[in-house]
Scaffold this motif. Structure first.
Motif, PDB file in Angstrom:
ATOM      1  N   HIS A   1       0.899  -1.025  -0.116  1.00  0.00           N
ATOM      2  CA  HIS A   1       0.175   0.055  -0.104  1.00  0.00           C
ATOM      3  C   HIS A   1       0.784   1.269   0.107  1.00  0.00           C
ATOM      4  N   ALA A   2       2.051   1.203   0.553  1.00  0.00           N
ATOM      5  CA  ALA A   2       2.946   2.254   0.746  1.00  0.00           C
ATOM      6  C   ALA A   2       3.553   2.833  -0.687  1.00  0.00           C
ATOM      7  N   VAL A   3       3.631   1.603  -1.708  1.00  0.00           N
ATOM      8  CA  VAL A   3       4.344   1.814  -2.773  1.00  0.00           C
ATOM      9  C   VAL A   3       3.395   1.580  -3.915  1.00  0.00           C
ATOM     10  N   PRO A   4       2.479   2.725  -4.225  1.00  0.00           N
ATOM     11  CA  PRO A   4       1.776   2.408  -5.147  1.00  0.00           C
ATOM     12  C   PRO A   4       2.086   1.773  -6.401  1.00  0.00           C
ATOM     13  N   ASP A   5       1.028   1.074  -7.286  1.00  0.00           N
ATOM     14  CA  ASP A   5       1.431   0.578  -8.635  1.00  0.00           C
ATOM     15  C   ASP A   5       2.407  -0.478  -8.642  1.00  0.00           C
ATOM     16  N   LEU A   6       2.885  -1.051  -7.409  1.00  0.00           N
ATOM     17  CA  LEU A   6       3.830  -1.939  -7.436  1.00  0.00           C
ATOM     18  C   LEU A   6       3.046  -3.421  -7.106  1.00  0.00           C
ATOM     19  N   SER A   7       3.268  -4.284  -8.394  1.00  0.00           N
ATOM     20  CA  SER A   7       2.451  -5.792  -8.079  1.00  0.00           C
ATOM     21  C   SER A   7       3.044  -6.523  -6.736  1.00  0.00           C
ATOM     22  N   ASP A   8       2.052  -7.437  -6.415  1.00  0.00           N
ATOM     23  CA  ASP A   8       2.675  -8.336  -5.440  1.00  0.00           C
ATOM     24  C   ASP A   8       3.599  -9.404  -5.677  1.00  0.00           C
ATOM     25  N   ARG A   9       3.566  -9.796  -6.941  1.00  0.00           N
ATOM     26  CA  ARG A   9       4.483 -10.700  -7.705  1.00  0.00           C
ATOM     27  C   ARG A   9       5.973  -9.936  -7.595  1.00  0.00           C
ATOM     28  N   LEU A  10       6.141  -8.634  -7.930  1.00  0.00           N
ATOM     29  CA  LEU A  10       7.008  -7.920  -8.074  1.00  0.00           C
ATOM     30  C   LEU A  10       7.514  -7.508  -6.682  1.00  0.00           C
ATOM     31  N   LEU A  11       6.829  -7.271  -5.841  1.00  0.00           N
ATOM     32  CA  LEU A  11       7.283  -7.125  -4.440  1.00  0.00           C
ATOM     33  C   LEU A  11       7.768  -8.363  -3.782  1.00  0.00           C
ATOM     34  N   SER A  12       7.214  -9.356  -3.983  1.00  0.00           N
ATOM     35  CA  SER A  12       7.627 -10.479  -3.467  1.00  0.00           C
ATOM     36  C   SER A  12       8.975 -10.968  -3.977  1.00  0.00           C
ATOM     37  N   GLU A  13       9.160 -10.793  -5.257  1.00  0.00           N
ATOM     38  CA  GLU A  13      10.552 -10.872  -6.016  1.00  0.00           C
ATOM     39  C   GLU A  13      11.577  -9.892  -5.300  1.00  0.00           C
ATOM     40  N   ARG A  14      11.295  -8.790  -5.181  1.00  0.00           N
ATOM     41  CA  ARG A  14      12.281  -7.784  -4.393  1.00  0.00           C
ATOM     42  C   ARG A  14      12.394  -8.118  -2.978  1.00  0.00           C
ATOM     43  N   MET A  15      11.688  -8.435  -2.402  1.00  0.00           N
ATOM     44  CA  MET A  15      11.774  -8.895  -0.887  1.00  0.00           C
ATOM     45  C   MET A  15      12.701 -10.126  -0.671  1.00  0.00           C
ATOM     46  N   LYS A  16      12.462 -10.902  -1.574  1.00  0.00           N
ATOM     47  CA  LYS A  16      13.373 -12.130  -1.737  1.00  0.00           C
ATOM     48  C   LYS A  16      14.804 -11.890  -1.963  1.00  0.00           C
ATOM     49  N   GLU A  17      15.003 -10.985  -2.711  1.00  0.00           N
ATOM     50  CA  GLU A  17      16.532 -10.377  -3.349  1.00  0.00           C
ATOM     51  C   GLU A  17      16.957  -9.764  -1.892  1.00  0.00           C
ATOM     52  N   LEU A  18      16.271  -8.916  -1.436  1.00  0.00           N
ATOM     53  CA  LEU A  18      16.890  -8.138  -0.322  1.00  0.00           C
ATOM     54  C   LEU A  18      17.186  -9.065   1.046  1.00  0.00           C
ATOM     55  N   GLU A  19      16.287  -9.848   0.964  1.00  0.00           N
ATOM     56  CA  GLU A  19      16.615 -10.818   2.366  1.00  0.00           C
ATOM     57  C   GLU A  19      17.916 -11.751   1.956  1.00  0.00           C
TER      58      GLU A  19
END
Length: 115
Positions: A53-71
């Motif tokens: 919700h804090a990053v508008p227009d970001l898809s759940d799929r891409l958010l999940s991918e970025r979170m895995k990379e950052l983790e």
């Protein structure tokens, strides 16, 4: 008479790009990653939906991918609650929080120079 090409660091008096600098810029500058880091720097520990919700227009799929990379890079830590239902939240590690001064400088530059 044979002439040799100048070394990359000697070309036009320029220094070659530092590989660690390049890696850092590519990591933080990857699409949506900077925005995710900004939100986590200012929001502390957050749930997936809060970040979305804090990053508008970001898809759940891409958010999940970025979170895995950052983790995987140990910039973000994933926390899973023991209760039912299971709740997952994310938080910057010390390594991730050390990006704060660089991100603040970038924001100041953007406020000054970008319309």
């Amino acid at each position: 008479m044979t002439t040799q090409a100048p070394e990359a660091s000697e070309t036009h008096g320029c220094e070659a790009c530092c590989p660690r600098y390049h890696e850092a810029v590519e990591l933080v500058g990857k699409r949506w990653t900077g925005a995710i880091l900004y939100v986590l720097l200012h929001g502390g520990r957050m749930r997936f939906t809060e970040i979305a919700h804090a990053v508008p227009d970001l898809s759940d799929r891409l958010l999940s991918e970025r979170m895995k990379e950052l983790e995987a890079r140990k910039i973000v830590e994933r926390h899973v609650s023991d209760g039912t239902p299971t709740k997952v939240s994310y938080e910057l590690t010390d390594k991730g929080r050390e990006l704060a001064p660089a991100m603040a400088e970038l924001k100041q530059w953007a406020d000054r120079w970008l319309d």
